[in-house]
Design a protein around this motif. Structure first.
Motif, PDB file in Angstrom:
ATOM      1  N   PHE A  18       0.698  -1.305   0.043  1.00 43.58           N
ATOM      2  CA  PHE A  18      -0.064  -0.178   0.246  1.00 43.58           C
ATOM      3  C   PHE A  18       0.607   1.276  -0.072  1.00 43.58           C
ATOM      4  N   ALA A  19       2.014   1.308   0.616  1.00 38.98           N
ATOM      5  CA  ALA A  19       2.902   2.139   0.756  1.00 38.98           C
ATOM      6  C   ALA A  19       3.616   2.803  -0.392  1.00 38.98           C
ATOM      7  N   ILE A  20       3.975   1.456  -1.294  1.00 37.11           N
ATOM      8  CA  ILE A  20       4.691   1.600  -2.606  1.00 37.11           C
ATOM      9  C   ILE A  20       3.430   2.535  -3.626  1.00 37.11           C
ATOM     10  N   GLN A  21       2.245   1.740  -3.412  1.00 40.23           N
ATOM     11  CA  GLN A  21       1.241   2.302  -4.404  1.00 40.23           C
ATOM     12  C   GLN A  21       1.047   3.698  -4.151  1.00 40.23           C
ATOM     13  N   ALA A  22       0.913   3.986  -2.848  1.00 39.37           N
ATOM     14  CA  ALA A  22       0.755   5.412  -2.278  1.00 39.37           C
ATOM     15  C   ALA A  22       1.865   6.382  -2.941  1.00 39.37           C
ATOM     16  N   ASN A  23       3.129   6.125  -2.896  1.00 36.98           N
ATOM     17  CA  ASN A  23       4.214   6.698  -3.319  1.00 36.98           C
ATOM     18  C   ASN A  23       4.169   6.934  -4.635  1.00 36.98           C
ATOM     19  N   ALA A  24       3.931   5.849  -5.418  1.00 37.54           N
ATOM     20  CA  ALA A  24       3.445   5.808  -6.875  1.00 37.54           C
ATOM     21  C   ALA A  24       2.489   6.846  -7.329  1.00 37.54           C
ATOM     22  N   GLN A  25       1.447   6.926  -6.469  1.00 36.49           N
ATOM     23  CA  GLN A  25       0.234   7.867  -7.135  1.00 36.49           C
ATOM     24  C   GLN A  25       0.599   9.058  -6.535  1.00 36.49           C
ATOM     25  N   SER A  26       1.642   9.465  -5.604  1.00 33.08           N
ATOM     26  CA  SER A  26       1.851  10.726  -5.174  1.00 33.08           C
ATOM     27  C   SER A  26       2.756  11.568  -5.922  1.00 33.08           C
ATOM     28  N   ILE A  27       3.037  10.933  -7.291  1.00 36.22           N
ATOM     29  CA  ILE A  27       3.982  11.693  -8.139  1.00 36.22           C
ATOM     30  C   ILE A  27       3.205  12.363  -9.042  1.00 36.22           C
ATOM     31  N   TYR A  28       3.285  13.869  -9.560  1.00 36.05           N
ATOM     32  CA  TYR A  28       2.252  14.427 -10.310  1.00 36.05           C
ATOM     33  C   TYR A  28       3.301  15.114 -11.172  1.00 36.05           C
ATOM     34  N   TYR A  29       2.642  15.887 -12.287  1.00 38.51           N
ATOM     35  CA  TYR A  29       3.416  16.422 -13.197  1.00 38.51           C
ATOM     36  C   TYR A  29       2.640  17.973 -13.530  1.00 38.51           C
ATOM     37  N   ARG A  30       3.747  18.956 -13.184  1.00 36.17           N
ATOM     38  CA  ARG A  30       3.348  20.221 -13.381  1.00 36.17           C
ATOM     39  C   ARG A  30       3.625  20.907 -14.667  1.00 36.17           C
ATOM     40  N   TYR A  31       2.840  21.363 -15.515  1.00 30.13           N
ATOM     41  CA  TYR A  31       3.383  21.930 -16.468  1.00 30.13           C
ATOM     42  C   TYR A  31       2.298  23.114 -17.124  1.00 30.13           C
ATOM     43  N   ILE A  40      -1.687  20.681 -13.051  1.00 33.60           N
ATOM     44  CA  ILE A  40      -1.061  19.551 -12.451  1.00 33.60           C
ATOM     45  C   ILE A  40      -1.904  18.281 -12.558  1.00 33.60           C
ATOM     46  N   ASP A  41      -1.235  17.477 -13.198  1.00 37.70           N
ATOM     47  CA  ASP A  41      -1.898  15.984 -13.665  1.00 37.70           C
ATOM     48  C   ASP A  41      -0.975  14.821 -13.532  1.00 37.70           C
ATOM     49  N   SER A  42      -1.714  13.734 -13.666  1.00 42.55           N
ATOM     50  CA  SER A  42      -0.957  12.456 -13.096  1.00 42.55           C
ATOM     51  C   SER A  42      -0.045  12.094 -14.519  1.00 42.55           C
ATOM     52  N   SER A  43      -0.052  12.966 -15.753  1.00 46.72           N
ATOM     53  CA  SER A  43       0.621  12.524 -16.809  1.00 46.72           C
ATOM     54  C   SER A  43       0.789  14.045 -17.637  1.00 46.72           C
ATOM     55  N   VAL A  44       1.675  13.979 -18.597  1.00 48.89           N
ATOM     56  CA  VAL A  44       1.968  15.186 -19.351  1.00 48.89           C
ATOM     57  C   VAL A  44       1.484  14.680 -20.794  1.00 48.89           C
ATOM     58  N   PRO A  45       0.508  15.609 -21.424  1.00 53.37           N
ATOM     59  CA  PRO A  45       0.246  15.355 -22.677  1.00 53.37           C
ATOM     60  C   PRO A  45       1.358  15.585 -23.783  1.00 53.37           C
ATOM     61  N   PRO A  46       1.440  14.764 -24.757  1.00 54.54           N
ATOM     62  CA  PRO A  46       2.571  14.865 -25.683  1.00 54.54           C
ATOM     63  C   PRO A  46       2.795  16.293 -26.135  1.00 54.54           C
ATOM     64  N   ASN A  47       1.778  17.154 -26.449  1.00 59.03           N
ATOM     65  CA  ASN A  47       1.650  18.506 -27.141  1.00 59.03           C
ATOM     66  C   ASN A  47       2.241  19.440 -26.056  1.00 59.03           C
ATOM     67  N   ALA A  48       2.430  19.166 -24.743  1.00 56.84           N
ATOM     68  CA  ALA A  48       2.798  20.078 -23.808  1.00 56.84           C
ATOM     69  C   ALA A  48       4.220  19.654 -23.310  1.00 56.84           C
ATOM     70  N   VAL A  49       4.911  18.563 -23.904  1.00 53.81           N
ATOM     71  CA  VAL A  49       6.161  18.024 -23.471  1.00 53.81           C
ATOM     72  C   VAL A  49       7.222  19.306 -23.773  1.00 53.81           C
ATOM     73  N   PRO A  50       7.083  19.811 -24.971  1.00 54.32           N
ATOM     74  CA  PRO A  50       8.165  20.719 -25.445  1.00 54.32           C
ATOM     75  C   PRO A  50       8.138  22.015 -24.641  1.00 54.32           C
ATOM     76  N   ARG A  51       7.127  22.342 -23.759  1.00 56.27           N
ATOM     77  CA  ARG A  51       6.903  23.444 -22.942  1.00 56.27           C
ATOM     78  C   ARG A  51       7.904  23.180 -21.739  1.00 56.27           C
ATOM     79  N   GLY A  52       8.137  22.156 -21.372  1.00 54.74           N
ATOM     80  CA  GLY A  52       8.754  21.861 -20.216  1.00 54.74           C
ATOM     81  C   GLY A  52       7.688  21.478 -18.950  1.00 54.74           C
ATOM     82  N   TYR A  53       8.156  20.983 -17.955  1.00 56.09           N
ATOM     83  CA  TYR A  53       7.343  20.378 -16.963  1.00 56.09           C
ATOM     84  C   TYR A  53       8.119  19.966 -15.716  1.00 56.09           C
ATOM     85  N   ASP A  54       7.445  20.067 -14.516  1.00 60.16           N
ATOM     86  CA  ASP A  54       8.154  19.481 -13.224  1.00 60.16           C
ATOM     87  C   ASP A  54       7.439  18.313 -12.776  1.00 60.16           C
ATOM     88  N   ILE A  55       8.389  17.488 -12.384  1.00 57.53           N
ATOM     89  CA  ILE A  55       7.763  16.340 -11.581  1.00 57.53           C
ATOM     90  C   ILE A  55       7.890  16.770 -10.261  1.00 57.53           C
TER      91      ILE A  55
END
Length: 220
Positions: A18-31, A40-55
């Protein structure tokens, strides 16, 4: 009691999962969104990648930052700036080594004058030897040319050995003259380099004297 001993490891194992799953789910992307907003989302759409992002983590701490993709103009400007910085750093390093060499080799400006005189005299001796050799070769050419001319006046053929010798001597004259020119250019370059060393050494001495005088003054 036995059941508790069996269940306890299972509970710990499930808790770890459960802790591993929680850690995996606690990672987000800000772009940045297309309208300039922050997404802020759980993934970065391909068209947003060139604009850069934070994990980021759930608490907002940044795990990794991926820089925006540069345009061709930005990339060229960056490469140019990097090249200028690299050249400046190389020049600074060259100056540092030059300064170290001067301070190790010389104690004062007079030492540089002595070294300059010795180096220039050495080159002048080489030039003198080359000029002496050139004079000897030219005398050989004049002698062989006179011999060839005398044979022609007598209606005799000039031996091929004599013709070859003259050609070889003329080539040697050209080579020796080139060496003399190179040595004369070297003489001027060496003299200029020593004068440059003198100016730089004087600057370094001035800096040392300024520091010495500064620290020698009584502090108020």
């Amino acid at each position: 009691m036995i059941a508790a001993r069996v269940l306890l490891p299972l509970v710990l194992c499930w808790s770890g999962l459960f802790a591993i799953q929680a850690n995996a789910q606690s990672i987000y992307y800000r772009y940045p969104g297309p309208d300039g907003s922050v997404v802020i989302d759980s993934s970065v759409p391909p068209n947003a990648v060139p604009r850069g992002y934070d994990i980021i983590r759930l608490d907002g701490t940044v795990v990794k930052t991926v820089a925006p993709k540069m345009s061709d103009e930005e990339r060229k400007a960056h490469e140019l700036e990097f090249g200028v910085e690299e050249a400046r750093a190389a020049a600074d390093e060259k100056t540092r080594k030059w300064d170290e060499s001067l301070l190790l080799r010389y104690s004062n400006v007079q030492d540089i004058d002595v070294a300059k005189k010795r180096a220039i005299n050495d080159i002048k001796v080489r030039i003198s030897i080359l000029k002496s050799n050139l004079s000897i070769i030219k005398q050989q050419v004049y002698s062989n040319q006179g011999e060839a001319a005398e044979l022609e006046r007598r209606g005799l053929a000039v031996p091929s050995e004599l013709v070859d010798t003259l050609a070889s001597l003329r080539r040697e004259i050209t080579t020796t003259e080139q060496h003399i020119t190179s040595r004369q250019e070297e003489l001027e370059e060496v003299a200029n380099n020593y004068e440059r060393d003198k100016r730089r050494f004087a600057d370094l001495q001035g800096q040392v004297d300024l520091r010495r005088n500064y620290y020698a003054k009584p502090k108020k």
